[in-house]
Design an enzyme around this catalytic site. Structure first.
Site, PDB file in Angstrom:
ATOM      1  N   SER A  75       0.826  -1.206   0.000  1.00 28.34           N
ATOM      2  CA  SER A  75       0.000   0.000   0.000  1.00 28.34           C
ATOM      3  C   SER A  75       0.858   1.252   0.000  1.00 28.34           C
ATOM      4  CB  SER A  75      -0.881  -0.009   1.263  1.00 28.34           C
ATOM      5  OG  SER A  75      -1.478   1.251   1.474  1.00 28.34           O
ATOM      6  N   TYR A 102      -2.468  -0.180   9.993  1.00 30.64           N
ATOM      7  CA  TYR A 102      -2.650  -0.781   8.662  1.00 30.64           C
ATOM      8  C   TYR A 102      -1.373  -0.649   7.841  1.00 30.64           C
ATOM      9  CZ  TYR A 102      -4.075  -1.149   3.779  1.00 30.64           C
ATOM     10  OH  TYR A 102      -4.145  -1.494   2.450  1.00 30.64           O
TER      11      TYR A 102
END
Length: 335
Positions: free
Chosen positions: A127, A152
């Site tokens: 990501s 995350y």
């Protein structure tokens, strides 16, 4: 070939499965169908995939060690595209343990399956959030990514580190793809475009964080899928001449690579909203709010390494991509 695609009922996974099936591959799609967002949307995606005889669905938790091992044993996969994860920056503040289970233990279980079954190539989702406190634009895979601002993001950085270890120890070819704000038809309801569209069509105001001044490298789903299809054919090779001192963090003496996949044309959140207003044909009522915990001010992708190996550069404009999403949304929900 026979592929395992994890997160097959998810946004990106669904589109990847469709492309693989259209290319004539066999696909086993793994998903746990959790209720992080509307399960009916996941089931709708899945029903389209199941209409192809080359698609087989497996319901399983990533953290289910025995279940994942059994799946690898049952099927002779050649390649794995690992897209399943507990997604979302803000939700990681509310429910951190879900990220440890799916993104850390789950990723380890996939790595173990690949190791024991001699998988040709493991492609996995990282990501753009790994860039964290980085301020140098555009974000380059040559940059350090040691200062994440959400759990995350930290789990995605951990996935890259875990993959490198397996590439080094077992010569397992792994490629991590740092996705930049993916949007488009069949998108996730927890993401801005979906939430804005739903609110505007219901006549509600939209919440605009940091007064709309955040910038994002919004990347259209078809560009993401095209990049995945090309990169999965580029199997990393060990580079014995690579050193930590002279090489970049995105390469290695092991068969390991990391690439950015982004549009390389960041736009402000307010410009994104303007594209949505144009697609819908009316203005939004806006609640201007401060920055949220875990968010970053700006993202921008340096995709030169991706272009060098694939000859492909994402370039769908926000106006085109947002219109495609609105067309799908109106059709799917009948509004």
């Amino acid at each position: 070939m026979k592929f395992l695609v994890t997160g097959a009922a998810g946004f990106i996974g669904f589109h990847v499965c469709q492309r693989l099936l259209a290319a004539g591959h066999q696909v086993v799609g793994l998903d746990n169908l959790n209720d992080y967002y509307d399960v009916n949307l996941k089931l709708s995606r899945l029903s389209l995939l199941k209409s192809d005889g080359q698609f087989h669905f497996a319901k399983c938790e990533l953290a289910d060690r025995e279940g994942i091992a059994a799946l690898f044993k049952q099927h002779s996969f050649q390649r794995v595209i690992h897209l399943a994860a507990q997604a979302g920056v803000r939700y990681s503040i509310e429910n951190p343990h879900a990220y440890a289970d799916a993104n850390l233990i789950g990723h380890l279980n996939i790595l173990e399956g690949c190791r024991h079954h001699k998988i040709e190539h493991l492609l996995y989702a990282s990501s753009s959030s790994v860039y964290g406190l980085n301020r140098k634009m555009p974000f380059s895979t040559a940059d350090s990514v040691d200062h994440p601002v959400s759990l995350y993001a930290a789990t995605k950085k951990a996935n890259e580190l875990m993959s490198h270890t397996y590439s080094h120890l077992y010569q397992l070819p792994t490629t991590g793809l740092r996705f930049f704000t993916v949007y488009g038809p069949w998108g996730r309801p927890d993401m801005a475009l979906f939430k804005f569209t739903r609110a505007m069509l219901a006549g509600d105001a939209i919440d605009v964080y940091n007064h709309g001044q955040m910038k994002r490298d919004f990347t259209y789903i078809d560009d993401i899928v095209e990049a995945i299809m090309r990169v999965q054919d580029v199997i990393p090779q060990a580079d014995p001449a690579w050193t930590v001192e002279q090489g970049t963090p995105a390469t290695s003496s092991a068969p390991y690579r990391v690439y950015n996949i982004g549009n390389s044309s960041p736009v402000t959140l307010m410009s994104y909203i303007e594209a949505l207003e144009q697609a819908l044909g009316f203005k939004a009522e806006k609640n201007l709010l401060p920055m949220q915990p875990g968010d970053v001010l700006e993202t921008s992708a340096d995709t030169s390494a991706l272009f060098d190996i694939t000859g492909f550069k994402p370039q769908t404009s926000v106006s085109t991509g947002v219109q495609q999403f609105v067309n799908w949304y109106r059709d799917y929900y009948g509004v």
